[in-house]
Design an enzyme around this catalytic site. Structure first.
Site, PDB file in Angstrom:
ATOM      1  CD  GLU A   1      46.396  49.656  36.016  1.00  0.00           C
ATOM      2  OE1 GLU A   1      46.768  50.574  36.780  1.00  0.00           O
ATOM      3  OE2 GLU A   1      45.300  49.111  36.109  1.00  0.00           O
TER       4      GLU A   1
ATOM      5  CE1 TYR B   1      39.834  47.173  39.877  1.00  0.00           C
ATOM      6  CE2 TYR B   1      41.201  48.062  38.118  1.00  0.00           C
ATOM      7  CZ  TYR B   1      41.060  47.305  39.264  1.00  0.00           C
ATOM      8  OH  TYR B   1      42.157  46.667  39.811  1.00  0.00           O
TER       9      TYR B   1
ATOM     10  CG  ASP C   1      46.150  52.402  44.704  1.00  0.00           C
ATOM     11  OD1 ASP C   1      46.323  53.087  45.731  1.00  0.00           O
ATOM     12  OD2 ASP C   1      45.111  51.739  44.488  1.00  0.00           O
TER      13      ASP C   1
END
Length: 596
Positions: free
Chosen positions: A408, A464, A160
């Site tokens: 991640e 998140y 991202d």
């Protein structure tokens, strides 16, 4: 790898500035057209205005002429690249001399003596920005046939942030002795009372020498120790502390036949790093990380080196009460690392191991299915290379207190443990300071599903809640965050927990009376909720917000001109929540915040 500096025995020439530039094919034996220019260092994407060129994938070329300086018989000429993203092949006068894979670490090219005959060198660089399942970062590579029969290369990022490319960091021309210092490794062993330090300075040379002398100077340029066997004692040592940096300098000289043939100065700090009992210790004191994940990302420069922006960012970091950052999601410039050393800022040093998740999406599919990531990805060779190159480059930086093996990855899928076990071990084998090693855990790799956290020293989490999970619901988000952190603490009671990402996209100037995501009010409430949970968890030793500033991403339906989770806008203007962070972080001491 040594940082390029000017010394009595080394000359240094900066090749920054305008180069001829071309996207596509070029014969390096021919002259590159001067129709298009490019600045070095910078990303080409945000300098070129044409949309198709901005998003170009494939080979692209840089070229310029360099006057050859005077070179003594016992000297050599070296081209030194801070980084070329993502791959580079170097030609001089049309001859291929070297190639390098990986877009975030430096490499050197020795120019053969027979090329000195001309008064100028033509330096040509063929760069390439293709990413696939063998590279780091990981990209989804494909080819599309166009109406005219041509083939267009396409990379869909498996991460991202925008796939900026170019000669991102400085290019230097060096003249150095053939018999030279090729590497320096400095370690220190502190006494129990931290009053003195035993130094070990290992010097690698390109050829045999008669003697190596090392003189240690303090910040006042006073000689405090000297050695010819690589060992020295520093009495009344001044420690490198968080936001209170102190740097010594090792002045190294090589002797052949009684004469100095090469010299080099390596700055270093003295401090110790330990992990025990659920805490992270620096100089035997439990530290609390306050800071950010960042990006090398500025207007016009893209990912290219911008030293003014680096200093501005670090000044903003200190002003808000922070003390640390993570080099998400790749090694940052050597200039930034040296700045962190000088300013006493803690750095969690990360390789570009991002995208190791088959079919990754930034919206985070939380389904438990196994996508077969570790049978599909072929990144092992690239992974080992970047670990070796990063440790070689950054091993002496006192600011670097922990290594990251990946960000991640699919650590909840079968095969993850077997993939990461040798990589974690490689870090520990290579690092002379034996720093802690971590892996930054993705949201779906919960305590009951994760396969790898037993391998690492610190539990680093990207979470998140109330954003990607229970979007906009702060009550449910609080409950979910608290539950998971307590589970991690119960599963690994002796390991500290560090929150390496948490945040909510926020558009500057967007306001509402209600808890509406993307508003500045929601961002404030989001962090108030999150911090309340953090303060309840004894083993949680730090909080690094995602992100320091808004940054450019690839095109997605929920990304409007990039990711807006920054506390600052992309042009470094504060959002409303900055005041809340400054109040919180200035009240939290760097040391001894969470006593156990």
């Amino acid at each position: 790898m040594l940082y390029p500096i000017l010394t009595k025995t080394r000359s240094l020439y900066d090749l920054s500035g305008l180069w001829h530039f071309k996207l596509g094919d070029h014969d390096p034996k021919e002259l590159l057209s001067s129709e298009e220019l490019m600045v070095v260092p910078t990303s080409f994407n945000d300098v070129i205005v044409d949309k198709d060129k901005r998003n170009y994938i494939g080979d692209f070329w840089y070229e310029r002429f360099v006057d050859i300086p005077e070179i003594a018989e016992n000297a050599e000429l070296v081209l030194r690249f801070g980084s070329v993203t993502h791959n580079a092949t170097i030609y001089v006068n049309g001859r291929q001399l070297a190639s390098h894979k990986g877009g975030f670490t430096p490499f050197e090219v020795v120019v053969p003596e027979d090329l000195y005959q001309d008064s100028q060198l033509k330096v040509s660089v063929c760069a390439n920005n293709v990413l696939d399942y063998t590279t780091l970062p990981v990209g989804n590579y494909s080819e599309e046939f166009q109406k005219d029969g041509s083939v267009k290369k396409v990379v869909r990022e498996n991460f991202d942030f925008f796939n900026y490319a170019g000669i991102h960091r400085p290019v230097k021309l060096m003249v150095r002795p053939k018999t030279h210092i090729s590497d320096v490794t400095i370690t220190s062993e502190l006494s129990d009372d931290l009053a003195s330090a035993e130094l070990s300075i290992a010097v690698e040379t390109s050829a045999a020498v008669d003697a190596i002398s090392v003189s240690i100077f303090d910040e006042d340029r006073q000689l405090v120790a000297q050695t010819r066997d690589g060992h020295a004692i520093l009495d009344n040592v001044r420690l490198w502390e968080v936001l209170d940096a102190y740097l010594y300098t090792a002045h190294i000289e090589l002797f052949v036949d009684g004469k100095v043939v090469d010299t080099y100065d390596e700055p270093f700090g003295v401090r110790c790093v330990d992990v025990a009992d659920g805490q992270f210790f620096i100089n035997h004191k439990p530290v609390y990380f306050k800071g950010f994940g960042k990006h090398e990302d500025t207007f016009i420069n893209g990912r290219g080196l911008n030293e003014a922006a680096n200093l501005m960012d670090m000044n903003l970091l200190k002003e808000i009460g922070a003390n640390s950052f993570r080099t998400s999601h790749y090694p940052y410039s050597e200039e930034m690392m040296r700045l962190a050393d000088r300013m006493g800022i803690l750095v969690i040093d990360e390789i570009p191991a991002v995208g190791l998740f088959q079919n990754f999406t930034a919206t985070l599919d939380l389904s438990p299915k196994d996508l077969g990531t570790w049978s599909i990805m072929k990144t092992k060779e690239a992974h080992e290379q970047v670990i070796r190159e990063l440790v070689k480059r950054d091993k002496n930086h006192p600011s670097v207190v922990m290594w990251v093996v990946a960000n991640e990855p699919a650590s909840h899928e079968a095969g993850a443990h077997a993939y990461f076990e040798p990589l974690v071990a490689l870090y520990k084998t290579l690092d002379p300071q034996k720093r802690p090693v971590t892996l930054v855990n993705i949201l779906m790799a919960t305590p009951d599903r994760d396969e790898v956290m037993d391998l690492v020293d610190v539990i680093c989490l990207n979470r998140y809640y109330a954003w990607y999970v229970d979007h906009g619901d702060l009550v449910r988000g609080e409950a979910g965050l608290r539950k998971e952190l307590l589970e991690w603490q119960s599963k690994f009671p002796d390991k500290p927990i560090l929150m390496t990402e948490y945040g909510a996209d926020t558009l500057p100037g967007l306001h509402s009376m209600w808890d509406i995501p993307y508003t500045e009010e929601f961002q404030c409430d989001f962090y108030e909720m999150t911090h309340g949970v953090f303060d309840e968890i004894p083993n949680l030793v730090g909080e690094q917000v995602w992100n320091f500033a808004d940054f450019e991403t690839n095109l997605m339906i929920f990304r409007v001109q990039g990711n807006h989770k920054g506390l600052f806008s992309r042009n470094r203007q504060p959002k409303q929540v900055v005041r809340d962070f400054k109040k919180r972080w200035t009240a939290i001491p760097n040391y001894n915040y969470k006593k156990k």
